[in-house]
Design a protein around this motif. Structure first.
Motif, PDB file in Angstrom:
ATOM      1  N   PRO A  31      -5.989  -7.808  -5.312  1.00 44.02           N
ATOM      2  CA  PRO A  31      -5.125  -6.767  -5.282  1.00 44.02           C
ATOM      3  C   PRO A  31      -5.688  -5.501  -5.741  1.00 44.02           C
ATOM      4  O   PRO A  31      -6.592  -5.834  -6.919  1.00 44.02           O
ATOM      5  N   PRO A  32      -5.437  -4.298  -5.445  1.00 51.14           N
ATOM      6  CA  PRO A  32      -5.837  -3.323  -6.328  1.00 51.14           C
ATOM      7  C   PRO A  32      -5.592  -3.074  -7.742  1.00 51.14           C
ATOM      8  O   PRO A  32      -4.762  -3.678  -8.155  1.00 51.14           O
ATOM      9  N   LEU A  33      -6.508  -2.399  -8.536  1.00 48.55           N
ATOM     10  CA  LEU A  33      -6.283  -2.252 -10.012  1.00 48.55           C
ATOM     11  C   LEU A  33      -4.959  -1.485 -10.303  1.00 48.55           C
ATOM     12  O   LEU A  33      -4.397  -0.480  -9.417  1.00 48.55           O
ATOM     13  N   PRO A  37      -6.770   4.650 -11.295  1.00 47.75           N
ATOM     14  CA  PRO A  37      -7.963   4.446 -11.440  1.00 47.75           C
ATOM     15  C   PRO A  37      -9.107   5.028 -12.464  1.00 47.75           C
ATOM     16  O   PRO A  37     -10.012   4.790 -13.132  1.00 47.75           O
ATOM     17  N   ALA A 263     -14.007  -3.249 -14.546  1.00 48.19           N
ATOM     18  CA  ALA A 263     -13.552  -2.072 -13.910  1.00 48.19           C
ATOM     19  C   ALA A 263     -14.035  -0.957 -14.528  1.00 48.19           C
ATOM     20  O   ALA A 263     -13.917   0.379 -13.963  1.00 48.19           O
TER      21      ALA A 263
END
Length: 527
Positions: A31-33, A37, A263
């Motif tokens: 899943p996306p962070l 971002p 990330a």
């Protein structure tokens, strides 16, 4: 010859594809962070963050500047120290004098080709690593030239030494832009430029005395190699990385290792550099600027002429002082001191105009005022042809004391530095968004002028005579003289027709004080 103020373009974004990515067996994309971002981006922590070289203490800046300055001096020294070796090389390998001069010409040709690689490499990997690698390989090729057993080996080694010597010329200006802000950068770049021109005038003097001594011509290369080895040692021990992007990339990598949060990254790590982008940005764009932009073309042609005269003097001075007056060949190189002092005078002229430029810069909200860079260049454009005519008509007659043509170097040297330096500063300020490509175009053309002029210098001064050969150069200098005056008057108007030279930067953004003074939404009076 060097990028005075690089302005990297926006990050290149990869075009999304329809491909379905898998990370392993039975594992698709995670899943996306969570969250914003931008919270994972590594940026400067404050104004005094050591990743920003502009925030370093002055002692730390000067240490880096001195090391980089020595790199530059060695690179320019190596180009002309060979001029004293032309005669013995011609005799040793049984070639004509013109062929022997190729050792100088090919080295300067390396200056033309090298920056096409060193500029992009310094943007990708920082300033320090390319300088160290280039300095090591340069030293190897110079020692190989010193031990060359045939003409082909000597020529090839000199060419590749020039390719790697061009790295400081391409990178050091950018490193100075990393180190110094607008208020002090002009002075720092003037110091850098003085080293670029002092090297070719100092080394023929040293080279001539070495060649005439029991050491012989090979020691001109050995000593240059020793200087290269010393520069390499200083680079390894004392040179620090100055490029902000590289420093923040390394910080992000260290944080990722320590925290295992992969990330975290710097914005530049999102860039995608494609072969097509490299071709368009680093190869085709300089060519377009050179031939489609009148400002770039005329300024480049002028600086190329000046650069060619610089290396032509390496052949003209021995004719005037050794052939005409019968002075010992080594002693006949001492009149180069006039040119050296002239370069220092030119440096002083440029520095004297810096406070005025900084006041104009501040009054313009920190936005460059390109045409103000041309004032010292106007002075140099007048001094330069006067110096050439002076040299031509005093140097031709043996009855005229040798000090007369020597003192002409005060004007020609000052003209060379002021014209060359301020032309480059003008191009950078006028073409902010494509400054690196503009300087690359300038470097490419002028290096070929510098390589070609020595090949016909001897024949021209012998066939036309010193007086008319020098006068021909003086008349050409007079033909170029109006350029800075015309651009001072019409430059801004001309830039408005260019796709690459911005003249309107939009409204000035509000300052922090203005933002703080604005009433908050909950402070607005109720209607």
């Amino acid at each position: 010859m060097f990028d005075l103020a690089p302005h990297p373009s926006a990050p290149v974004k990869r075009t999304p594809t329809a491909e379905t990515f898998r990370l392993g067996r039975d594992r698709g994309m995670p899943p996306p962070l969570l969250g914003d971002p931008s919270e994972y981006l590594v940026e400067l922590t404050d104004d005094n963050d050591p990743a920003n070289a502009k925030s370093w203490p002055i002692s730390r800046k000067m240490r880096a500047a001195c090391v980089l300055g020595f790199d530059t001096l060695v690179a320019s020294w190596g180009s002309s120290v060979y001029s004293a070796s032309v005669e013995p090389v011609s005799e040793l390998f049984g070639v004509s004098r013109t062929v022997a001069i190729l050792g100088l010409t090919l080295y300067v040709c390396g200056f033309a080709t090298g920056p096409l690689a060193w500029g992009p490499l310094s943007e990708l990997y920082g300033r320090k690593m390319p300088v160290i690698v280039a300095c090591f390989v340069f030293t190897c090729f110079i020692f190989a030239a010193a031990t060359a057993k045939d003409m082909q080996t000597l020529m090839l080694c000199r060419f590749f030494a020039g390719v790697f010597a061009s790295c400081p010329l391409a990178v050091v200006g950018a490193a100075f832009a990393d180190l110094f802000g607008n208020a002090t950068r002009g002075i720092a770049i003037a110091f850098f430029s003085a080293l670029v021109f002092l090297g070719p005038f100092i080394s023929p003097i040293v080279g001539a005395f070495i060649t005439q001594s029991y050491l012989g011509w090979r020691w001109t290369e050995y000593i240059t190699g020793i200087m290269g080895a010393l520069a390499l040692t200083l680079d390894i021990l004392f040179l620090e990385e100055t490029y902000l992007k590289t420093n923040l990339q390394r910080r992000a990598a260290n944080i990722r290792k320590e925290t295992q949060n992969f990330a975290i990254h710097h914005i530049s790590e999102e860039e995608v550099v494609t072969p097509d982008d490299l071709v368009r940005k680093h190869l085709l764009l300089p060519v377009k600027l050179l031939f489609l932009e009148p400002i770039v073309f005329l300024m480049t042609l002028y600086t190329a002429f000046i650069y060619g005269i610089l290396y032509l003097f390496l052949e003209a001075y021995p004719i005037v002082f050794a052939e005409k007056r019968g002075i010992n060949p080594a002693v006949a190189t001492l009149p180069y001191i006039g040119l050296i002092i002239g370069v220092l005078i030119g440096c002083g002229i440029v520095v004297a105009f810096e406070p005025r430029y900084n006041r104009r810069l501040e009054a313009n909200g920190g936005i460059p005022v390109p045409e103000d860079r041309l004032l010292p260049m106007m002075i140099g454009a007048v001094l330069f042809p006067i110096g050439l005519f002076w040299f031509a008509w005093t140097g031709n007659y043996e009855s005229v004391h040798w000090l007369a043509p020597t003192f002409s170097g005060l004007l020609t040297g000052a003209g060379i530095l002021t014209i060359f330096l301020q032309a480059l500063n003008y191009l950078v300020d006028a073409y902010l968004m494509v400054a690196a490509s503009t300087i690359a175009a300038n470097t490419f053309l002028r290096s070929f002028f510098g390589a070609g002029f020595p090949l016909f210098a001897v024949q021209m001064f012998h066939n036309l005579g010193v007086e008319w050969a020098g006068s021909l150069l003086g008349f050409l200098a007079v033909a170029f003289l109006p350029i800075p005056f015309l651009f001072y008057i019409f430059g801004k108007r001309l830039r408005k027709f260019s796709r690459y030279a911005p003249t309107d930067f939009g409204p000035k953004p509000p300052s922090d004080e203005e933002i703080a003074a604005e009433p908050k939404e909950d402070e607005l009076p109720a209607e």
